[in-house]
Write a protein that holds these residues in place. Structure first.
Motif, PDB file in Angstrom:
ATOM      1  N   GLU A  87       0.855  -1.184   0.000  1.00 35.59           N
ATOM      2  CA  GLU A  87       0.000   0.000   0.000  1.00 35.59           C
ATOM      3  C   GLU A  87       0.895   1.240   0.000  1.00 35.59           C
ATOM      4  OE1 GLU A  87      -3.113   1.967   3.139  1.00 35.59           O
ATOM      5  OE2 GLU A  87      -3.184  -0.199   2.825  1.00 35.59           O
ATOM      6  N   PRO A  88       0.711   2.159  -0.965  1.00 36.37           N
ATOM      7  CA  PRO A  88       1.630   3.303  -1.067  1.00 36.37           C
ATOM      8  C   PRO A  88       1.435   4.305   0.060  1.00 36.37           C
ATOM      9  CG  PRO A  88      -0.174   3.538  -2.628  1.00 36.37           C
ATOM     10  CD  PRO A  88      -0.336   2.180  -2.004  1.00 36.37           C
ATOM     11  N   ILE A  89       2.549   4.757   0.614  1.00 38.69           N
ATOM     12  CA  ILE A  89       2.538   5.787   1.636  1.00 38.69           C
ATOM     13  C   ILE A  89       3.258   7.009   1.087  1.00 38.69           C
ATOM     14  CG2 ILE A  89       3.298   6.426   3.955  1.00 38.69           C
ATOM     15  CD1 ILE A  89       1.082   4.367   3.956  1.00 38.69           C
ATOM     16  N   ILE A  90       2.586   8.142   1.151  1.00 32.71           N
ATOM     17  CA  ILE A  90       3.179   9.386   0.665  1.00 32.71           C
ATOM     18  C   ILE A  90       4.126   9.926   1.724  1.00 32.71           C
ATOM     19  CG2 ILE A  90       2.730  11.707  -0.183  1.00 32.71           C
ATOM     20  CD1 ILE A  90       1.713   9.433  -1.983  1.00 32.71           C
ATOM     21  N   ASP A  91       5.375  10.156   1.341  1.00 31.59           N
ATOM     22  CA  ASP A  91       6.386  10.636   2.273  1.00 31.59           C
ATOM     23  C   ASP A  91       6.324  12.144   2.409  1.00 31.59           C
ATOM     24  OD1 ASP A  91       7.232   8.058   2.423  1.00 31.59           O
ATOM     25  OD2 ASP A  91       8.937   8.314   1.077  1.00 31.59           O
ATOM     26  N   ILE A  92       6.652  12.603   3.604  1.00 34.19           N
ATOM     27  CA  ILE A  92       6.734  14.039   3.831  1.00 34.19           C
ATOM     28  C   ILE A  92       8.167  14.461   4.152  1.00 34.19           C
ATOM     29  CG2 ILE A  92       4.361  14.261   4.606  1.00 34.19           C
ATOM     30  CD1 ILE A  92       5.385  14.268   7.477  1.00 34.19           C
ATOM     31  N   ALA A  93       9.088  13.500   4.194  1.00 28.37           N
ATOM     32  CA  ALA A  93      10.485  13.838   4.445  1.00 28.37           C
ATOM     33  C   ALA A  93      11.018  14.687   3.303  1.00 28.37           C
ATOM     34  CB  ALA A  93      11.315  12.573   4.597  1.00 28.37           C
ATOM     35  N   GLN A  94      11.997  15.500   3.592  1.00 29.89           N
ATOM     36  CA  GLN A  94      12.517  16.415   2.591  1.00 29.89           C
ATOM     37  C   GLN A  94      13.698  15.852   1.809  1.00 29.89           C
ATOM     38  OE1 GLN A  94      10.987  19.318   1.716  1.00 29.89           O
ATOM     39  NE2 GLN A  94       9.468  18.343   3.047  1.00 29.89           N
ATOM     40  N   ASN A  95      14.166  14.662   2.182  1.00 31.96           N
ATOM     41  CA  ASN A  95      15.221  14.042   1.385  1.00 31.96           C
ATOM     42  C   ASN A  95      14.649  12.852   0.635  1.00 31.96           C
ATOM     43  OD1 ASN A  95      15.004  11.938   3.293  1.00 31.96           O
ATOM     44  ND2 ASN A  95      16.555  12.896   4.575  1.00 31.96           N
ATOM     45  N   GLY A  96      15.502  12.141  -0.086  1.00 28.27           N
ATOM     46  CA  GLY A  96      15.018  11.063  -0.926  1.00 28.27           C
ATOM     47  C   GLY A  96      14.790   9.750  -0.216  1.00 28.27           C
ATOM     48  N   VAL A  97      15.004   9.707   1.102  1.00 27.17           N
ATOM     49  CA  VAL A  97      14.838   8.465   1.843  1.00 27.17           C
ATOM     50  C   VAL A  97      13.925   8.718   3.028  1.00 27.17           C
ATOM     51  CG1 VAL A  97      16.036   6.635   3.109  1.00 27.17           C
ATOM     52  CG2 VAL A  97      17.136   7.723   1.157  1.00 27.17           C
ATOM     53  N   ASP A  98      13.024   7.799   3.310  1.00 31.72           N
ATOM     54  CA  ASP A  98      12.086   8.041   4.404  1.00 31.72           C
ATOM     55  C   ASP A  98      12.761   7.776   5.749  1.00 31.72           C
ATOM     56  OD1 ASP A  98      10.007   5.027   4.537  1.00 31.72           O
ATOM     57  OD2 ASP A  98      12.139   5.282   4.817  1.00 31.72           O
ATOM     58  N   GLU A  99      11.989   7.973   6.817  1.00 35.39           N
ATOM     59  CA  GLU A  99      12.545   7.935   8.167  1.00 35.39           C
ATOM     60  C   GLU A  99      13.189   6.601   8.500  1.00 35.39           C
ATOM     61  OE1 GLU A  99      11.021   8.991  12.714  1.00 35.39           O
ATOM     62  OE2 GLU A  99       9.648   9.076  11.017  1.00 35.39           O
ATOM     63  N   ASP A 100      12.680   5.510   7.926  1.00 31.70           N
ATOM     64  CA  ASP A 100      13.192   4.182   8.237  1.00 31.70           C
ATOM     65  C   ASP A 100      14.208   3.680   7.214  1.00 31.70           C
ATOM     66  OD1 ASP A 100      11.491   4.097  10.445  1.00 31.70           O
ATOM     67  OD2 ASP A 100       9.849   3.294   9.246  1.00 31.70           O
ATOM     68  N   ASP A 101      14.534   4.517   6.214  1.00 28.90           N
ATOM     69  CA  ASP A 101      15.512   4.124   5.198  1.00 28.90           C
ATOM     70  C   ASP A 101      15.052   2.877   4.441  1.00 28.90           C
ATOM     71  OD1 ASP A 101      17.809   4.307   3.697  1.00 28.90           O
ATOM     72  OD2 ASP A 101      19.018   3.133   5.079  1.00 28.90           O
ATOM     73  N   LEU A 102      13.739   2.773   4.228  1.00 25.21           N
ATOM     74  CA  LEU A 102      13.179   1.643   3.493  1.00 25.21           C
ATOM     75  C   LEU A 102      12.370   2.172   2.311  1.00 25.21           C
ATOM     76  CD1 LEU A 102      11.899  -0.841   6.232  1.00 25.21           C
ATOM     77  CD2 LEU A 102      13.812  -1.168   4.684  1.00 25.21           C
ATOM     78  N   THR A 103      12.840   1.915   1.109  1.00 23.34           N
ATOM     79  CA  THR A 103      12.097   2.318  -0.075  1.00 23.34           C
ATOM     80  C   THR A 103      11.091   1.232  -0.451  1.00 23.34           C
ATOM     81  OG1 THR A 103      13.659   1.297  -1.601  1.00 23.34           O
ATOM     82  CG2 THR A 103      14.113   3.577  -0.915  1.00 23.34           C
ATOM     83  N   LEU A 104      10.243   1.555  -1.415  1.00 22.59           N
ATOM     84  CA  LEU A 104       9.268   0.577  -1.896  1.00 22.59           C
ATOM     85  C   LEU A 104       9.988  -0.645  -2.467  1.00 22.59           C
ATOM     86  CD1 LEU A 104       6.044   1.471  -3.843  1.00 22.59           C
ATOM     87  CD2 LEU A 104       7.360  -0.550  -4.438  1.00 22.59           C
ATOM     88  N   THR A 105      11.118  -0.418  -3.129  1.00 20.47           N
ATOM     89  CA  THR A 105      11.892  -1.541  -3.660  1.00 20.47           C
ATOM     90  C   THR A 105      12.340  -2.471  -2.535  1.00 20.47           C
ATOM     91  OG1 THR A 105      12.682  -0.146  -5.471  1.00 20.47           O
ATOM     92  CG2 THR A 105      13.912  -2.166  -5.023  1.00 20.47           C
ATOM     93  N   LEU A 106      12.779  -1.896  -1.416  1.00 17.92           N
ATOM     94  CA  LEU A 106      13.180  -2.713  -0.276  1.00 17.92           C
ATOM     95  C   LEU A 106      11.981  -3.397   0.358  1.00 17.92           C
ATOM     96  CD1 LEU A 106      15.864  -0.405   1.327  1.00 17.92           C
ATOM     97  CD2 LEU A 106      16.244  -2.631   0.289  1.00 17.92           C
ATOM     98  N   MET A 107      10.827  -2.730   0.346  1.00 20.89           N
ATOM     99  CA  MET A 107       9.612  -3.368   0.862  1.00 20.89           C
ATOM    100  C   MET A 107       9.287  -4.618   0.039  1.00 20.89           C
ATOM    101  SD  MET A 107       8.109  -1.659   3.446  1.00 20.89           S
ATOM    102  CE  MET A 107       6.323  -1.770   3.271  1.00 20.89           C
ATOM    103  N   MET A 108       9.494  -4.542  -1.269  1.00 22.74           N
ATOM    104  CA  MET A 108       9.267  -5.708  -2.117  1.00 22.74           C
ATOM    105  C   MET A 108      10.247  -6.819  -1.767  1.00 22.74           C
ATOM    106  SD  MET A 108       6.694  -5.061  -4.120  1.00 22.74           S
ATOM    107  CE  MET A 108       6.859  -6.205  -5.488  1.00 22.74           C
ATOM    108  N   ALA A 109      11.490  -6.448  -1.440  1.00 24.05           N
ATOM    109  CA  ALA A 109      12.473  -7.449  -1.031  1.00 24.05           C
ATOM    110  C   ALA A 109      12.072  -8.109   0.279  1.00 24.05           C
ATOM    111  CB  ALA A 109      13.851  -6.806  -0.915  1.00 24.05           C
ATOM    112  N   LEU A 110      11.494  -7.340   1.193  1.00 26.77           N
ATOM    113  CA  LEU A 110      11.043  -7.904   2.461  1.00 26.77           C
ATOM    114  C   LEU A 110       9.963  -8.961   2.259  1.00 26.77           C
ATOM    115  CD1 LEU A 110      10.752  -4.753   4.786  1.00 26.77           C
ATOM    116  CD2 LEU A 110      12.594  -6.446   4.704  1.00 26.77           C
TER     117      LEU A 110
END
Length: 301
Positions: A87-110
């Protein structure tokens, strides 16, 4: 005057972290919020005077509830129509990585890990719990918990981007991709795609979507060229650019009706993966977020 319940205040302070943990376990924001609400009921009914570490205690409750939920979730995945995406989550962080350092690609790996491997990796590597606490949470010996985390780390490592894309660069590529893919500009689109690019679309059987991943630039170019020819020049409208689980992308509507998110994995300036979510069940929170702005309110910056 009644005194505030410290248990409530403490739980609410930890709620965002607990929701993040449950979402990373289940890949569903709605299910994560249900899990955390269930954890609240257990916390409310517990003898809190005997809890030395509330954060570890609540993380343990949430993890175990998620492990139970994952059994039925995996069974549902076996009958899922087409590709499945988190399920997509819209990020509000100002850099390219979210707070947990987990991208959608990494979520797929999980998703390729066992539930226990996923839990060990998230608890130890992402949320920073010591291994003895991870072992207690999973009801395993510390050595076993360590092996779970090591195996998970090995699987996930290959999915980590070597050079995370900068926010400005990601926004530029996402806008350019939308323009090229909807206008039929094949040359511009081809220049953006890597030789190994893969497109996955999740409609969940609720709306039309490609049932199988589309592999390679040639097939993806034919796909967008065909959509432009079939649906016309204004077949899709961008609502807003967005970072989706740590990846650049955008929210759009197809023919003014079907809401979707598109997230792009980028390496060395080229798109390596395209993740399109169209299942309305997974976009409810985004649709609700858009309602005020569609009614004329100003979008926050």
């Amino acid at each position: 005057m009644p005194q505030p319940d410290d248990g409530i205040e403490l739980f609410e302070a930890l709620r965002p972290r607990l929701v993040r943990l449950a979402y990373r376990m289940l890949s569903s924001k709605a299910e994560a919020e249900d899990i955390v609400q269930n954890a609240w009921l257990r916390w409310h009914g517990s003898d809190r005077s005997r809890v030395n570490n509330p954060e570890a205690f609540l993380s343990r409750i949430v993890t175990r509830l998620c492990l139970d939920e994952m059994k039925s979730a995996r069974a549902r995945r076996e009958t899922y129509v087409g590709s499945w995406l988190p399920e997509p989550i819209i990020d509000i962080a100002q850099n390219g990585v979210d707070e947990d350092d987990l991208t959608l690609t990494l979520m797929m790996a999980l998703e390729r890990l066992s539930p226990l491997e996923r839990a060990a990796f998230l608890l130890h590597d992402v949320f920073g719990l010591p291994l003895d606490e991870v072992a207690a949470t999973l009801d395993r010996e510390p050595a076993s918990a360590r092996q779970l985390a090591v195996r998970a780390r090995r699987h996930v490592q290959s999915a980590r981007p070597r050079y995370p894309v900068e926010r400005e660069e990601g926004d530029r590529i996402a806008r350019a991709f939308f323009a090229a893919s909807t206008s039929g500009d094949v040359a511009a689109l081809q220049a953006m795609l890597s030789e190994t690019v893969v497109l996955r679309a999740d409609g969940g059987g609720k709306v039309s979507a490609f049932l199988k991943p589309i592999v390679g630039p040639a097939r993806i170019l034919r796909l967008f060229k065909g959509l432009r020819r079939k649906l016309g020049s204004e077949w899709a409208t961008m609502i807003e650019p967005a970072w989706i689980d740590g990846l650049p992308g955008y929210i759009s509507r197809e023919r003014g009706e079907i809401l979707q998110t598109t997230a792009l994995a980028i390496e060395n300036g080229q798109i390596t993966s395209i993740y399109i979510t169209r299942n309305p069940d997974k976009l409810r929170h985004i649709a609700q977020r858009l309602v005020p702005f569609q009614n004329g309110q100003t979008r926050p910056h």
